[in-house]
Design a protein around this motif. Structure first.
Motif, PDB file in Angstrom:
ATOM      1  N   GLU A   1       4.466   9.202  -1.597  1.00  0.00           N
ATOM      2  CA  GLU A   1       4.680   9.574  -0.191  1.00  0.00           C
ATOM      3  C   GLU A   1       6.164   9.780   0.054  1.00  0.00           C
ATOM      4  O   GLU A   1       6.577  10.717   0.721  1.00  0.00           O
ATOM      5  N   ARG A   2       6.942   8.845  -0.501  1.00  0.00           N
ATOM      6  CA  ARG A   2       8.387   8.942  -0.344  1.00  0.00           C
ATOM      7  C   ARG A   2       9.015   9.085  -1.733  1.00  0.00           C
ATOM      8  O   ARG A   2       8.411   8.718  -2.739  1.00  0.00           O
ATOM      9  N   VAL A   3      10.223   9.610  -1.780  1.00  0.00           N
ATOM     10  CA  VAL A   3      10.900   9.825  -3.058  1.00  0.00           C
ATOM     11  C   VAL A   3      12.312   9.276  -2.979  1.00  0.00           C
ATOM     12  O   VAL A   3      12.992   9.423  -1.948  1.00  0.00           O
ATOM     13  N   LEU A   4      12.725   8.611  -4.083  1.00  0.00           N
ATOM     14  CA  LEU A   4      14.101   8.145  -4.204  1.00  0.00           C
ATOM     15  C   LEU A   4      14.689   8.862  -5.421  1.00  0.00           C
ATOM     16  O   LEU A   4      14.109   8.812  -6.505  1.00  0.00           O
ATOM     17  N   VAL A   5      15.806   9.569  -5.244  1.00  0.00           N
ATOM     18  CA  VAL A   5      16.392  10.317  -6.352  1.00  0.00           C
ATOM     19  C   VAL A   5      17.573   9.536  -6.917  1.00  0.00           C
ATOM     20  O   VAL A   5      18.481   9.149  -6.178  1.00  0.00           O
TER      21      VAL A   5
ATOM     22  N   GLY B   1       0.791  -1.227   0.000  1.00  0.00           N
ATOM     23  CA  GLY B   1       0.000   0.000   0.000  1.00  0.00           C
ATOM     24  C   GLY B   1       0.821   1.273   0.000  1.00  0.00           C
ATOM     25  O   GLY B   1       0.264   2.365  -0.056  1.00  0.00           O
ATOM     26  N   GLY B   2       2.142   1.163   0.071  1.00  0.00           N
ATOM     27  CA  GLY B   2       2.979   2.360   0.080  1.00  0.00           C
ATOM     28  C   GLY B   2       3.156   2.955  -1.306  1.00  0.00           C
ATOM     29  O   GLY B   2       2.866   2.312  -2.311  1.00  0.00           O
ATOM     30  N   ARG B   3       3.585   4.218  -1.329  1.00  0.00           N
ATOM     31  CA  ARG B   3       3.768   4.878  -2.622  1.00  0.00           C
ATOM     32  C   ARG B   3       5.159   5.502  -2.677  1.00  0.00           C
ATOM     33  O   ARG B   3       5.444   6.440  -1.935  1.00  0.00           O
ATOM     34  N   LEU B   4       5.974   4.985  -3.564  1.00  0.00           N
ATOM     35  CA  LEU B   4       7.335   5.490  -3.697  1.00  0.00           C
ATOM     36  C   LEU B   4       7.523   6.111  -5.080  1.00  0.00           C
ATOM     37  O   LEU B   4       7.155   5.503  -6.091  1.00  0.00           O
ATOM     38  N   GLY B   5       8.047   7.322  -5.113  1.00  0.00           N
ATOM     39  CA  GLY B   5       8.382   7.935  -6.392  1.00  0.00           C
ATOM     40  C   GLY B   5       9.866   7.767  -6.647  1.00  0.00           C
ATOM     41  O   GLY B   5      10.686   7.986  -5.763  1.00  0.00           O
ATOM     42  N   VAL B   6      10.229   7.321  -7.869  1.00  0.00           N
ATOM     43  CA  VAL B   6      11.637   7.236  -8.237  1.00  0.00           C
ATOM     44  C   VAL B   6      11.873   8.304  -9.276  1.00  0.00           C
ATOM     45  O   VAL B   6      11.186   8.353 -10.307  1.00  0.00           O
TER      46      VAL B   6
END
Lengths: 268, 321, 271
Positions: A221-225, A30-35
């Motif tokens: 919700e979270r972002v990975l750059v 259910g989490g949302r991660l943006g890459v």
């Protein structure tokens, strides 16, 4: 236990040139991660690696571990083709960037959705037809679109159909690889809102890949750059937006401000 | 679809008319009186006049054309100058050999080329794949009649398993003998033809293997075999079918040389005989029939391609055909 | 060495072998062309490297002389077909609307007919001769070249700098010389090399059927036709001319493959 745990993922060419190195992240159910990253940062390769879809000749090391609720954990790196097949569609699916090439040009949209539903959920006959119709309705498409070929509908409708085919498999994770980049600016916001709603309604985990921080900040919700094949920064959307640590992140933020301003004008 | 059929059919008829005019003109306008075919070098003026009257070259061009076209409309292709027999029935007799020869060879070529071309693409990164491609490329550089001669040398003269040429006098009344006499010619044409087909199958397959929709299907749980079967085959078929049309026409007429090698009484040898004997009605008749065949095959290939690819059918939102 | 470079070198060697044979044959051949002193169907010996034919002529000599016809026809057809095809193709490329449509449809129809059939048509009308063969194969080739040229020209004309040049009043012959030809010749060269090979094969077929250059011009196609009845006694007569054809045509195809890199350095894919 996370739905997806990626640990020290590295991808290199056959002659050893590293393309992606040392990427680690976790994504709970259910989490949302943006890459996020510029083109060439390795984000699309990472997407393909998650489902074991990298072109032949690339070497993968590290660990990509899926742990679906009520299922056996699967290690993607080094997995057999049949293990990967059970994973794809049932546990995780992908929506690709370019809907005009990602769909078979010679097959009706409804049939393409139907094929993936039939494969992953084992439906046949009237049940299959009903599932296709409800999948179309879920993405806001008229049932007649199911009878159309990809070239007969608009880019936004094509991408909705591609999303329908992916979501109708009832996966636990939806990977969206730049799903709005190829679309008109006006349609982008609609498709983004659609993804947002679908993921929320069904409690799907979302991995959203983009070069556009403005878009990512709306849905993740979270972002990975990523930059040049490695992870340089990660955190919550608020952290990244308010206190970027890395210069690349700051540059992305800067360009996003301009784009975001443009989007705001169109979407009051 | 109906509108397309009418338009494409109209084009077919127009090309047929154009081709018949072109054929007529080419053989009349160029130097040399067809009456010469009937004459010796020391012919008297009276003999020349008689010969010209017989072949019709004493009349004006438009008159000759009207006569020829009138006959054509009644499916009458005229009479041979040399044998004085009607050309039409002889063409039918010869088609009995050429048509099966062409169709068997065509079918065999597809049976060879599709799997080999597919494997060439599938194995394109390996040395054996490259070798297979190179071998099939070699086939393009080999003259068909030489392949025929080599096959005769090995299978007819050395191993004596097939006849070296000819066609049974009884024709298809003796199907066993007819088939054995066609075996080597069919093999010859099929081998040469499959060489060029393999290239097209290979490149169409490479396109499909690199396509996004195949990747999508796999991302949604399809095995690569299922993705290839469900999506790849149709998508690769489009470009291959359009080439198949051209290749079928080439085979039909390329049979000319191979028929000669195997001494088959087909359309090709009739044409060659007609040319060497300056027998214009025969040449004209055979070329006309070949032209019809080429144009009709092209028409069918276009139609097949439209059936495969909805993008060629024009847009019809809602997808109703 | 890249694959394309290797192709170019290998192809150059194969075509060069044929050219060398043809050139040497102008000055020297093992035996005079119509010398029949070797006796009929002599076997392969040091005196007659490939034996003799059924008239007693030395096959090695004939093979060398035959290279001339193959090259003459191939080159002649490329010159005729290339010139005519490029001219028509450029005209069609510049043409608009119905004229363009008409030319394109006409080319498609001509291309639908196999080269050999068109060639036989010309031979039927003009009689069998070297000139007929060259003309016929050149005409058939010109349609293929014209269609390709038309597409290439359209592609060049669609580019902005060409449009700008046309809008600013440059005459079209200048546009052809300055923009069109420099941009299209590499791709054309690849195609012409392939067409050369096809013309050589077609000439051999015509000669085999007795519709090529008449005697005393010796051609590989007719050598094969003559050898057919005596294969069992003298298999060299069947093998040698066929191999000579394959060497020349494979050479031309390899040259074409090598030129591809010049034509399009970015195109890595081999087809």
């Amino acid at each position: 236990m996370s739905l997806l745990a990626v640990d020290r993922l590295a991808i290199c060419t056959a002659d050893g040139t590293p393309l992606v190195s040392d990427i680690s992240f976790e994504l709970p159910s259910g989490g949302r991660l943006g890459v996020i990253g510029e083109s060439g940062s390795g984000k699309s390769l990472t997407t393909l690696a998650l489902l074991g879809l990298l072109p032949a000749g690339l070497r993968v090391s590290g660990s990509i571990r899926f742990h679906p609720a009520g299922g056996e954990p699967v290690q993607v790196v080094g997995a057999s083709e049949s293990a990967l097949r059970r994973l794809r569609g049932r546990v995780a699916t992908v929506v690709f960037q370019e809907p005009s090439t990602a769909l078979d040009p010679l097959m009706r949209l409804g049939d393409q959705i139907g094929a993936s539903v039939r494969r992953t959920r084992g439906l046949r006959g009237p049940a299959l037809r009903a599932a296709v119709l409800s999948a179309l309705a879920d993405v806001g498409l008229d049932h007649r679109i199911g009878r159309a070929y990809p070239h007969e509908v608009s880019g936004g409708q094509r991408q909705r159909a591609a999303i329908a085919a992916a979501v109708a498999c009832r996966p636990a994770l939806l990977v969206a690889d730049e799903p709005t980049t190829a679309l008109d600016v006006t349609v982008q916001a609609d498709v983004l809102a659609l993804l947002d709603r679908l993921v929320a309604d069904r409690g799907l985990a979302l991995l959203f890949i983009s070069h556009d921080l403005a878009v990512v900040s709306r849905i993740a919700e979270r972002v990975l750059v990523l930059d040049r094949g490695s992870a340089i920064e990660s955190g919550t959307v608020t952290e990244i937006l308010t206190a970027p640590r890395h210069p690349v992140t700051r540059a992305l933020l800067e360009s996003a401000r301009h784009l975001d301003a443009a989007l705001e004008v169109r979407q009051p | 679809m109906v509108r397309y059929l009418v338009r494409r059919g109209g084009l077919l008829v127009a090309s047929l008319l154009l081709a018949s005019v072109a054929l007529f003109l080419l053989l009349r306008v160029l130097p040399g009186d067809p009456a010469n075919a009937l004459l010796t070098v020391d012919a008297t003026p009276e003999q020349i006049e008689a010969a010209q009257r017989q072949v019709g070259s004493d009349r004006s061009l438009p008159e000759q054309f009207v006569t020829w076209f009138g006959q054509l409309a009644r499916l009458d292709l005229g009479r041979s100058f040399v044998s004085t027999l009607p050309v039409g029935p002889e063409i039918v007799d010869r088609l009995v050999v050429t048509l099966p020869l062409t169709l068997f060879a065509f079918a065999l070529a597809i049976v060879i080329a599709v799997p080999v071309g597919y494997l060439c693409a599938r194995w394109s990164r390996t040395w054996y794949g490259a070798g297979l491609s190179a071998l099939s490329q070699l086939g393009i550089a080999v003259p068909a009649f030489w392949v025929g001669m080599l096959l005769i040398f090995v299978f007819a003269l050395r191993l004596r398993v097939f006849p070296s040429g000819g066609f049974p006098r009884a024709g298809w009344a003796d199907p066993g003998a007819a088939l054995t006499s066609l075996t080597l010619p069919v093999l010859t044409i099929a081998l040469v033809m499959s060489a060029s087909l393999i290239r097209y199958v290979r490149s169409a397959t490479l396109d499909v293997l690199g396509s996004d929709y195949l990747r999508t299907a796999r991302a949604l749980g399809a095995s690569s075999a299922e993705a290839m079967w469900r999506h790849g085959l149709r998508n690769a078929a489009g470009p291959v079918v359009s080439v198949l049309g051209v290749e079928l026409a080439t085979t039909f007429l390329g049979a000319v040389v191979v028929e000669s090698v195997f001494a088959l009484p087909g359309l090709g040898s009739m044409l060659v005989k007609g040319i060497t004997q300056h027998d214009y009605p025969v040449v004209q008749g055979v070329l006309f029939v070949s032209t019809v065949a080429v144009l009709v095959i092209g028409f069918l290939a276009d139609l097949a391609q439209r059936l495969i690819d909805p993008r060629l059918r024009g847009s019809s939102p809602g997808g109703s055909r | 060495m890249s694959r394309h470079r290797r192709s170019l070198v290998a192809g150059g060697i194969l075509v060069g072998l044929t050219c060398a044979a043809a050139l040497i044959s102008l000055l020297w051949t093992p035996y005079p062309v119509s010398d029949t002193s070797g006796g009929r169907l002599a076997p392969v010996t040091a005196a007659h490297l490939l034996g003799t034919d059924r008239l007693g002529r030395d096959l090695a000599t004939q093979l060398m002389v035959g290279a001339r016809i193959a090259l003459e026809t191939g080159l002649g057809a490329v010159v005729v077909g290339g010139t005519l095809g490029v001219l028509v193709g450029i005209a069609a490329g510049f043409a608009q609307r119905w004229l363009d449509d008409g030319l394109a449809a006409l080319l498609d129809i001509v291309i639908a007919f196999p080269t050999l059939l068109l060639a036989m048509l010309v031979v039927a009308a003009r009689g069998a001769s070297l000139g007929s063969a060259i003309l016929a194969l050149g005409l058939a080739m010109s349609a293929v070249v014209a269609r390709l040229t038309r597409i290439l020209v359209k592609r060049v004309l669609a580019q902005d700098f060409v449009t700008a040049s046309l809008v600013s009043g440059t005459s079209w012959p200048r546009v052809v010389a300055e923009h069109v030809l420099p941009n299209i010749w590499p791709t054309l060269a690849v195609n012409l090399a392939l067409q050369f090979g096809l013309a050589v094969l077609a000439e051999a077929s015509l000669s085999y059927l007795g519709l090529g250059a008449p005697p005393p011009n010796q051609s590989w196609g007719r050598m094969l036709q003559e050898a057919q009845s005596t294969v069992l006694v003298a298999p060299a007569g069947l093998v040698a001319p066929g191999l000579a054809l394959v060497v020349l045509v494979v050479g031309a195809n390899l040259v074409a493959d090598g030129l591809r890199e010049v034509a399009d350095p970015l195109a890595r894919r081999s087809s």
